[in-house]
Design a protein around this motif. Sequence first.
Motif, PDB file in Angstrom:
ATOM      1  N   ILE A   1      39.382  34.678  35.484  1.00  0.00           N
ATOM      2  CA  ILE A   1      40.754  34.506  35.998  1.00  0.00           C
ATOM      3  C   ILE A   1      41.547  35.789  35.815  1.00  0.00           C
ATOM      4  CG2 ILE A   1      42.921  33.266  35.636  1.00  0.00           C
ATOM      5  CD1 ILE A   1      41.260  30.827  34.796  1.00  0.00           C
ATOM      6  N   LYS A   2      41.447  36.382  34.626  1.00  0.00           N
ATOM      7  CA  LYS A   2      42.185  37.617  34.334  1.00  0.00           C
ATOM      8  C   LYS A   2      41.734  38.752  35.246  1.00  0.00           C
ATOM      9  CE  LYS A   2      43.580  40.578  30.504  1.00  0.00           C
ATOM     10  NZ  LYS A   2      43.459  40.839  29.045  1.00  0.00           N
TER      11      LYS A   2
ATOM     12  N   CYS B   1      43.098  38.212  38.795  1.00  0.00           N
ATOM     13  CA  CYS B   1      44.540  38.493  38.870  1.00  0.00           C
ATOM     14  C   CYS B   1      44.800  39.996  38.820  1.00  0.00           C
ATOM     15  CB  CYS B   1      45.271  37.797  37.732  1.00  0.00           C
ATOM     16  SG  CYS B   1      45.254  36.000  37.840  1.00  0.00           S
ATOM     17  N   SER B   2      44.047  40.722  37.995  1.00  0.00           N
ATOM     18  CA  SER B   2      44.215  42.168  37.889  1.00  0.00           C
ATOM     19  C   SER B   2      43.812  42.858  39.190  1.00  0.00           C
ATOM     20  CB  SER B   2      43.370  42.716  36.732  1.00  0.00           C
ATOM     21  OG  SER B   2      43.787  42.154  35.514  1.00  0.00           O
TER      22      SER B   2
ATOM     23  N   ALA C   1      47.270  34.954  34.507  1.00  0.00           N
ATOM     24  CA  ALA C   1      46.493  35.036  33.266  1.00  0.00           C
ATOM     25  C   ALA C   1      47.363  34.656  32.069  1.00  0.00           C
ATOM     26  CB  ALA C   1      45.926  36.446  33.092  1.00  0.00           C
ATOM     27  N   HIS C   2      48.602  35.144  32.079  1.00  0.00           N
ATOM     28  CA  HIS C   2      49.518  34.805  30.985  1.00  0.00           C
ATOM     29  C   HIS C   2      49.818  33.303  30.980  1.00  0.00           C
ATOM     30  CE1 HIS C   2      52.907  35.020  28.229  1.00  0.00           C
ATOM     31  NE2 HIS C   2      53.633  34.363  29.122  1.00  0.00           N
TER      32      HIS C   2
ATOM     33  N   LYS D   1      50.104  37.885  39.530  1.00  0.00           N
ATOM     34  CA  LYS D   1      49.939  38.802  38.400  1.00  0.00           C
ATOM     35  C   LYS D   1      50.231  38.122  37.062  1.00  0.00           C
ATOM     36  CE  LYS D   1      53.045  41.741  37.298  1.00  0.00           C
ATOM     37  NZ  LYS D   1      53.964  42.902  37.219  1.00  0.00           N
ATOM     38  N   TYR D   2      50.995  37.018  37.078  1.00  0.00           N
ATOM     39  CA  TYR D   2      51.336  36.332  35.837  1.00  0.00           C
ATOM     40  C   TYR D   2      50.376  35.185  35.503  1.00  0.00           C
ATOM     41  CZ  TYR D   2      55.825  38.702  36.499  1.00  0.00           C
ATOM     42  OH  TYR D   2      56.807  39.647  36.676  1.00  0.00           O
TER      43      TYR D   2
ATOM     44  N   THR E   1      47.917  30.954  32.135  1.00  0.00           N
ATOM     45  CA  THR E   1      46.710  30.244  31.726  1.00  0.00           C
ATOM     46  C   THR E   1      46.551  30.272  30.206  1.00  0.00           C
ATOM     47  OG1 THR E   1      45.646  30.859  33.820  1.00  0.00           O
ATOM     48  CG2 THR E   1      44.219  30.081  32.049  1.00  0.00           C
ATOM     49  N   ALA E   2      46.875  31.418  29.598  1.00  0.00           N
ATOM     50  CA  ALA E   2      46.819  31.522  28.136  1.00  0.00           C
ATOM     51  C   ALA E   2      47.824  30.568  27.494  1.00  0.00           C
ATOM     52  CB  ALA E   2      47.096  32.957  27.705  1.00  0.00           C
TER      53      ALA E   2
ATOM     54  N   PHE F   1      38.335  32.223  31.411  1.00  0.00           N
ATOM     55  CA  PHE F   1      39.544  33.032  31.301  1.00  0.00           C
ATOM     56  C   PHE F   1      39.319  34.477  31.752  1.00  0.00           C
ATOM     57  CE2 PHE F   1      42.555  35.737  28.979  1.00  0.00           C
ATOM     58  CZ  PHE F   1      43.748  35.188  29.430  1.00  0.00           C
ATOM     59  N   LYS F   2      38.184  35.070  31.372  1.00  0.00           N
ATOM     60  CA  LYS F   2      37.921  36.463  31.762  1.00  0.00           C
ATOM     61  C   LYS F   2      37.855  36.611  33.277  1.00  0.00           C
ATOM     62  CE  LYS F   2      35.511  37.993  27.580  1.00  0.00           C
ATOM     63  NZ  LYS F   2      34.240  38.551  27.025  1.00  0.00           N
TER      64      LYS F   2
END
Length: 207
Positions: free
Chosen positions: A185-186, A189-190, A154-155, A151-152, A157-158, A182-183
Amino acid sequence: LWCVKRTPGEIAVAVMAHCTVLDVVAQAQTSKTVGLFVFAFASATCSLFQAAKHRRAIHRREETNDRVSVIASQIRDLLQQLPVPETDILAYLEYTGLDSLFPRAVELLKNGTNDEENQSDAYFSNLAALNQLVVTSKQIGHDVNHQANHKYMAHQTALLHQCLAQTMPFFSKEKTSIEQNFKAIKAACSAADESGEEIAAGPHLPD
């Protein structure tokens, strides 16, 4: 005391450490000079303040000269340990390239003052950015392989993208790749987070 024989490389590292101290002395001198200029401007009409300011400037110059003399003596002692002893500090700094890395230290050794920018400022800043990039990459690699829930990610990766931006243009290709994916990956994860899987502890650095 034991007499420890140093290699030329070890002597160069020790001299570099002394130059770093000289650089700190030079920066302190610069900040004090700016402060005295502001003080002088504010009290230009008061001869008493002018006299006090002049005395402080002399005292600080003497203090700086004493420190530079001590450090220069320590560097000379190190240079005497070279296979071919060197007595000229400035010649040694030029030969090793340290004069380019520490121009403020060179100015202090030459004139007792400095008005030079130091390339080591950018060097240490870039080194810190690279260190943050390595730590973040290791953290992501560890969490990908050892955590069931991402769950973390995406954060993280940013954060990795931010680290890459600070080291541009060296990692422009990797930075662009993150921006393009990125989209996805996010979203992945979501989707994993909404599946109801057990949430592991937050990301942490590997041992």
